[in-house]
Write an enzyme that holds these catalytic residues in place. Structure first.
Site, PDB file in Angstrom:
ATOM      1  N   ASP A 240       0.862  -1.193   0.000  1.00 25.72           N
ATOM      2  CA  ASP A 240       0.000   0.000   0.000  1.00 25.72           C
ATOM      3  C   ASP A 240       0.897   1.241   0.000  1.00 25.72           C
ATOM      4  O   ASP A 240       2.119   1.143   0.082  1.00 25.72           O
ATOM      5  CB  ASP A 240      -0.934   0.006   1.221  1.00 25.72           C
ATOM      6  CG  ASP A 240      -0.186   0.108   2.538  1.00 25.72           C
ATOM      7  OD1 ASP A 240       0.874  -0.536   2.676  1.00 25.72           O
ATOM      8  OD2 ASP A 240      -0.637   0.833   3.447  1.00 25.72           O
TER       9      ASP A 240
ATOM     10  N   HIS B 132       1.861  -8.555  -3.699  1.00 26.31           N
ATOM     11  CA  HIS B 132       0.802  -7.550  -3.515  1.00 26.31           C
ATOM     12  C   HIS B 132       1.504  -6.209  -3.298  1.00 26.31           C
ATOM     13  O   HIS B 132       1.803  -5.820  -2.179  1.00 26.31           O
ATOM     14  CB  HIS B 132      -0.039  -7.932  -2.293  1.00 26.31           C
ATOM     15  CG  HIS B 132      -1.208  -7.039  -2.039  1.00 26.31           C
ATOM     16  ND1 HIS B 132      -2.430  -7.208  -2.671  1.00 26.31           N
ATOM     17  CD2 HIS B 132      -1.360  -5.957  -1.233  1.00 26.31           C
ATOM     18  CE1 HIS B 132      -3.281  -6.278  -2.247  1.00 26.31           C
ATOM     19  NE2 HIS B 132      -2.650  -5.512  -1.368  1.00 26.31           N
TER      20      HIS B 132
ATOM     21  N   ASP C 202       1.890 -17.147  -4.936  1.00 35.35           N
ATOM     22  CA  ASP C 202       2.523 -15.958  -5.508  1.00 35.35           C
ATOM     23  C   ASP C 202       1.507 -15.223  -6.372  1.00 35.35           C
ATOM     24  O   ASP C 202       1.533 -15.310  -7.589  1.00 35.35           O
ATOM     25  CB  ASP C 202       3.736 -16.407  -6.337  1.00 35.35           C
ATOM     26  CG  ASP C 202       4.451 -15.211  -6.948  1.00 35.35           C
ATOM     27  OD1 ASP C 202       4.296 -14.098  -6.418  1.00 35.35           O
ATOM     28  OD2 ASP C 202       5.159 -15.400  -7.955  1.00 35.35           O
TER      29      ASP C 202
HETATM   30  O1  9MR Z   1       2.431  -6.757   8.960  1.00 38.50           O
HETATM   31  C1  9MR Z   1       1.153  -6.635   9.533  1.00 38.50           C
HETATM   32  C2  9MR Z   1       0.720  -7.991  10.029  1.00 38.50           C
HETATM   33  O2  9MR Z   1       1.573  -8.423  11.054  1.00 38.50           O
HETATM   34  C3  9MR Z   1      -0.706  -7.915  10.508  1.00 38.50           C
HETATM   35  O3  9MR Z   1      -1.149  -9.200  10.839  1.00 38.50           O
HETATM   36  C4  9MR Z   1      -1.593  -7.320   9.413  1.00 38.50           C
HETATM   37  C5  9MR Z   1      -3.053  -7.202   9.788  1.00 38.50           C
HETATM   38  O4  9MR Z   1      -3.217  -6.261  10.774  1.00 38.50           O
HETATM   39  O5  9MR Z   1      -1.111  -6.044   9.036  1.00 38.50           O
HETATM   40  C6  9MR Z   1       0.188  -6.076   8.525  1.00 38.50           C
HETATM   41  O6  9MR Z   1       0.585  -4.801   8.231  1.00 38.50           O
HETATM   42  C7  9MR Z   1       0.086  -4.218   7.057  1.00 38.50           C
HETATM   43  C8  9MR Z   1      -0.259  -2.797   7.421  1.00 38.50           C
HETATM   44  O7  9MR Z   1      -1.344  -2.779   8.302  1.00 38.50           O
HETATM   45  C9  9MR Z   1      -0.505  -1.906   6.227  1.00 38.50           C
HETATM   46  N1  9MR Z   1       0.561  -1.999   5.270  1.00 38.50           N
HETATM   47  C10 9MR Z   1       0.833  -3.355   4.841  1.00 38.50           C
HETATM   48  C11 9MR Z   1       1.211  -4.218   6.015  1.00 38.50           C
HETATM   49  C12 9MR Z   1       1.629  -5.619   5.576  1.00 38.50           C
HETATM   50  O8  9MR Z   1       0.582  -6.419   5.164  1.00 38.50           O
END
Ligand code: 9MR
Ligand code: ZN
Length: 557
Positions: free
Chosen positions: A170, A480, A526
């Site tokens: 993101d 992603h 993937d």
């Molecule tokens: O890395 C994070 C993971 O440990 C959590 O389980 C997840 C759900 O809350 O969120 C991940 O962090 C994301 C973040 O909220 C937004 N940017 C992308 C991150 C990686 O997926």
């Protein structure tokens, strides 16, 4: 497919071609092995013997496989092909039972390329500045997210919070996540400076070691996230996650979200750490960092209560909420003590330790291990009982992890329960524990364990895939990651570490496509759509860079 609808695709109707199964079936580190190191391929099928051949098919080694038992996390009956005796530099494959592994090398420079690529990944995630073709090659793009942002809670206030790195797939920028990544990179630099001093990343800046120029981009952004009182805004993101467009085409309004005590403590900590590191290169910058750290620490003093973060209504970007800020405050005081030597910070860090939190955690939420490193490494007067306590924490964790690793068919300290969202971070932070225990406490047996974790990341895993884009013959290529999709270029931006297997299958794609009952270590695909299996983040890259810096430095068995 139209950009923007990536997570809504109806995969079950049309199974994607990109849910790939390894064509190899014998699993090796696709970067390779140092000549004098242990070298083991993992074979998940019955076979008595194996050979190692060079690229024209000559047999260069042959041996018997050893049955290592049923491995729970992968569901595999694992056999090991040990070819450690083969020390000659070159390119090879392992062959057994009519199958062939991916190609790998034996050499002294096997990790140089992936170390460079995973370090350069941060440049590709830069926000605000645009990436020019000279430095980014085909992955160049225009300036993004430069418009002034509005305070979420008071839309009349606008702020310049441009810069830093996109967090992940993101385009959000989050202080605690950034502080975690920067801490890994700066401790890597402190512990393994030679690895970075010669590293060339081909980025625009000159004059500093490249990694420090890169980290400075994020530090400059941190400074913009601090308010007049020293409080630090938790994140800068749009209200909703952007569609799958290039960053410069994500023109939705940018918001700055409320101050959290975790972000404030982490900023104090990371600025204090950086102030020390940059003082040797740029006194003015180092002083700015010190002032910022002091200001945030004063805020912490005035605000002893925990101020957490949850997304306000109307916002769906990352939360990075925490249940408390105990480890964050400890880290801040520990870094401040290390930097200034002032007694009051020592008193504070000692009282922070009266509360219970893990002292070896190196994450984005729990940061006690980074606070511990600050104390262990600082050249100030130290409390020997506390030093002993920290040493015991690291040593006993390393022992525990060794036991786990020796039970695992793939040789890593990962059990079924460790395969959750971002499991590759666990894999890499465990390797960091081994690295730290080797270099700080002289337990050199840890090096092989650290190696095994990198081997796993780079292909010696139950799917035989390298979890780093652009590295390895059979590697992930469809993370992603918005720009990687929107740029229309088949080859992914290199050096990105995928989150990896997650048995909870926490997104619609994963839940619909991965069969129920798939063993945890194989819960991966993937595919761009799968944010819970295949996103990338700065803090999955940063521990990888740390471990590779360590291995490139200590290229010895
Ligand atoms: O890395 C994070 C993971 O440990 C959590 O389980 C997840 C759900 O809350 O969120 C991940 O962090 C994301 C973040 O909220 C937004 N940017 C992308 C991150 C990686 O997926
Ligand atoms: Zn941007």
């Amino acid at each position: 497919m139209k950009a923007g609808d990536i997570t809504d695709r109806k995969y079950f109707d049309a199974p994607p071609a990109v849910l790939r199964i390894t064509p190899f079936g014998i699993f090796v580190d696709q970067a390779g092995y140092y000549p004098r190191d242990t070298k083991k391929a993992v074979i998940p099928f019955e076979c008595e013997s194996f050979t190692v051949t060079d690229m024209i098919g000559n047999v260069r080694y042959s041996g018997k496989t050893v049955y290592a038992g049923a491995d729970e996390a992968s569901g595999d009956n694992v056999r090991i092909a040990d070819f450690s005796e083969l020390t000659e530099k070159g390119s090879y494959c392992v062959r057994a039972g009519g199958r062939t592994s991916a190609m790998f090398r034996i050499g002294d420079d096997i990790y140089d390329d992936v170390f460079m690529k995973t370090s350069k990944a941060f440049y590709y995630l830069r926000c605000g500045c645009g990436l020019d073709e000279r430095h980014a090659g085909v992955w160049h793009h225009g300036k993004c997210h430069t418009a002034p942002a509005k305070l979420w809670e008071d839309r009349n206030v606008t702020l310049d919070v441009s810069g830093g790195w996109h967090d992940a797939g993101d385009y959000g920028r989050y202080v605690t996540a950034g502080a975690c990544a920067v801490s890994h990179l700066l401790y890597a630099f402190r512990l393994f400076p030679e690895a970075f001093e010669k590293q060339k990343l081909n980025i625009p800046e000159e004059g500093l070691p490249d990694i420090l120029s890169e980290v400075r981009c994020e530090l400059e952004w941190f400074l913009k996230m601090q308010n007049g009182e020293g409080g630090v805004y938790h994140k800068a993101t749009t209200a909703l996650h952007a569609p799958f467009v290039m960053p410069e085409d994500d023109t939705a309004e940018m918001f700055v979200f409320p101050v959290s005590s975790m972000a404030t403590a982490d900023l104090a900590a990371v600025c204090a750490l950086a102030s020390g590191v940059y003082s040797a290169y740029d006194k003015t910058f180092s002083d700015r960092l010190l002032k910022a750290a002091e200001k945030s620490v004063e805020w912490l003093e005035r605000n002893p209560q925990f101020i957490g973060f949850t997304n306000p209504e109307g916002c769906n970007t990352g939360g990075y909420g925490e249940r408390d800020d105990l480890s964050n405050r400890f880290w801040a005081y520990s870094e401040m003590y290390a930097l200034t030597g002032e007694r009051k910070y020592h008193d504070r860090l000692v009282s922070a330790l009266e509360k219970d939190f893990p002292l070896t955690a190196l994450g984005y939420g729990e940061v006690g291990g980074v606070g511990a490193l600050a104390y262990i490494l600082c050249e100030r007067e130290k409390d020997t009982a506390l030093l002993d306590r920290l040493k015991k924490e690291f040593l006993s964790l390393a022992e525990e992890l060794k036991k786990k690793a020796d039970k695992c068919g793939y040789g890593i300290a990962m059990e079924s329960s460790d395969y959750y969202w971002g499991s590759n971070m666990g894999l890499m932070t465990k390797a960091m524990i081994f690295a730290v225990t080797d270099v700080l406490y002289g337990d050199h047996s840890c090096r092989e364990y650290a190696c095994r974790h990198i081997h796993c990341l780079l292909g010696a895993n139950a799917l035989g895939i390298s979890y780093v884009t652009g590295a390895g013959e059979f590697r992930c290529n469809y993370p992603h990651l918005r720009p990687a999709f929107a740029d229309g270029i088949e080859e992914c931006i290199p050096g990105m570490v995928a989150g990896g297997p997650n048995k909870y299958l926490s997104d619609p794609f994963a839940a619909n496509v991965i069969p129920k009952g798939t063993p945890p270590m194989k819960c991966y695909a993937d595919d761009t759509a799968s944010y819970s299996l295949n996103e990338i983040t700065i803090y999955w890259n940063s521990p990888t860079v740390f471990v590779l810096a360590y291995l490139c430095t200590y290229n010895r068995p």
